[in-house]
Motif scaffolding. Structure first.
Motif, PDB file in Angstrom:
ATOM      1  N   SER A  82      12.893  -0.450   1.357  1.00 40.97           N
ATOM      2  CA  SER A  82      13.181   0.887   0.438  1.00 40.97           C
ATOM      3  C   SER A  82      12.076   1.177  -0.563  1.00 40.97           C
ATOM      4  O   SER A  82      11.238   0.404  -1.219  1.00 40.97           O
ATOM      5  CB  SER A  82      14.248   0.457  -0.388  1.00 40.97           C
ATOM      6  N   ALA A  83      12.099   2.431  -0.748  1.00 38.81           N
ATOM      7  CA  ALA A  83      11.340   2.949  -1.890  1.00 38.81           C
ATOM      8  C   ALA A  83      11.942   2.543  -3.328  1.00 38.81           C
ATOM      9  O   ALA A  83      11.345   2.818  -4.384  1.00 38.81           O
ATOM     10  CB  ALA A  83      10.858   4.366  -1.779  1.00 38.81           C
ATOM     11  N   THR A  89      17.421  -2.975  -8.071  1.00 40.33           N
ATOM     12  CA  THR A  89      17.828  -2.700  -6.733  1.00 40.33           C
ATOM     13  C   THR A  89      17.633  -3.965  -5.799  1.00 40.33           C
ATOM     14  O   THR A  89      18.215  -4.064  -4.836  1.00 40.33           O
ATOM     15  CB  THR A  89      16.709  -1.686  -6.046  1.00 40.33           C
ATOM     16  N   ARG A  90      16.703  -4.531  -5.940  1.00 40.18           N
ATOM     17  CA  ARG A  90      16.208  -5.916  -5.102  1.00 40.18           C
ATOM     18  C   ARG A  90      17.280  -6.954  -5.271  1.00 40.18           C
ATOM     19  O   ARG A  90      17.642  -7.493  -4.258  1.00 40.18           O
ATOM     20  CB  ARG A  90      14.837  -6.528  -5.486  1.00 40.18           C
ATOM     21  N   PHE A 101      13.538  -8.130   1.115  1.00 38.21           N
ATOM     22  CA  PHE A 101      13.369  -6.923   0.596  1.00 38.21           C
ATOM     23  C   PHE A 101      12.306  -6.628   0.697  1.00 38.21           C
ATOM     24  O   PHE A 101      11.394  -7.420   0.179  1.00 38.21           O
ATOM     25  CB  PHE A 101      13.854  -6.940  -0.706  1.00 38.21           C
ATOM     26  N   ILE A 102      11.536  -5.562   1.287  1.00 35.16           N
ATOM     27  CA  ILE A 102      10.199  -4.886   1.283  1.00 35.16           C
ATOM     28  C   ILE A 102      10.028  -3.565   0.754  1.00 35.16           C
ATOM     29  O   ILE A 102      10.706  -2.837   1.248  1.00 35.16           O
ATOM     30  CB  ILE A 102       9.769  -4.900   2.620  1.00 35.16           C
ATOM     31  N   GLU A 110       2.299  -7.403   6.202  1.00 34.96           N
ATOM     32  CA  GLU A 110       3.452  -8.114   5.666  1.00 34.96           C
ATOM     33  C   GLU A 110       4.685  -8.024   6.366  1.00 34.96           C
ATOM     34  O   GLU A 110       5.495  -8.945   6.416  1.00 34.96           O
ATOM     35  CB  GLU A 110       3.441  -7.669   4.382  1.00 34.96           C
ATOM     36  N   VAL A 111       4.891  -6.565   6.734  1.00 32.59           N
ATOM     37  CA  VAL A 111       6.155  -6.568   7.315  1.00 32.59           C
ATOM     38  C   VAL A 111       6.402  -7.332   8.590  1.00 32.59           C
ATOM     39  O   VAL A 111       7.207  -7.968   8.675  1.00 32.59           O
ATOM     40  CB  VAL A 111       6.303  -5.002   7.846  1.00 32.59           C
TER      41      VAL A 111
END
Length: 229
Positions: A82-83, A89-90, A101-102, A110-111
């Protein structure tokens, strides 16, 4: 090539969805795109997913609602991408059951590494324990990943389940937060105690909800956690 894994990509941006699917398929895994929250839930209800990549801001149904449903029912691991990367939020996403969480924009390598890490941890979570685990009135079946407390089935997220496996596998041992993080997350611990705290709090709440009179996990101040004798 790895054995087949099926990953749902819930992301409304065409380019990002396509990129994520390309990353997944490059590794020989199955990828199913979903471009709205409603479409994602249709696929989720069909089952059979090894992992869900979830955007929080989608039309039809927000990602937060999807995360709540998935974490509360299916036990399928979820990586939020998410942006909305603010610390609050994390923490909220982890508290609600996300396994990782990315932030957007993200690094492709990384993904890929985080997907592999979550899949590996989740798939091996039962392999570390060859038999049924019991402690007091908790019964944990590593084969089915089913957990019962006082005869009542409870639903845990992948991380909550793995924390419980870690503690129950050696109930007399005190596990530090570093021990738990490195065992469950499979990564070096860099002092982010809040991640462990959030998941431990959720696990304790679910155990207490199943049996309010039970006491299962001790906090050993300055040292860590162990199963309560």
């Amino acid at each position: 090539m790895d054995r087949e894994r099926n990953i749902l990509v819930a992301e409304d941006d065409d380019d990002i969805n396509r990129l994520l699917c390309d990353i997944i398929r490059k590794n020989g895994w199955g990828a199913q795109p979903a471009y709205s929250g409603t479409e994602a839930m249709l696929y989720i209800d069909r089952g059979g997913w090894n992992l869900i990549l979830l955007d929080l801001m989608m039309p039809g149904m927000p990602g937060e609602e999807i995360l709540d449903r998935v974490a509360g029912s299916s036990g399928t691991p979820v990586i939020v991408i998410s942006a909305k990367g603010a610390r609050e939020t994390r923490i909220s996403a982890l508290h609600d059951g996300a396994d990782d969480f990315i932030d957007k924009p993200f690094d492709v390598d990384e993904v890929e590494a985080r997907i592999e890490s979550v899949l590996r941890r989740y798939e091996r979570s039962g392999e570390r324990v060859p038999k049924m685990l019991t402690h007091k009135d908790i019964v944990l079946n590593p084969d089915t990943k089913a957990v019962e407390v006082a005869g009542r089935p409870i639903t845990l997220t992948a991380r909550e389940y793995m924390i419980l496996v870690t503690l129950m596998s050696r109930p007399d041992k005190v596990f530090s937060k570093e021990n738990i993080f490195e065992s469950v997350w499979g990564e070096p611990f860099h002092g982010d105690e809040n991640t462990v705290n959030v998941h431990m709090s959720n696990l304790r709440s679910k155990l207490a909800e199943a049996n309010p009179d039970g006491a299962y996990i001790d906090t050993v101040w300055g040292m860590g956690y162990r199963m309560k004798s």
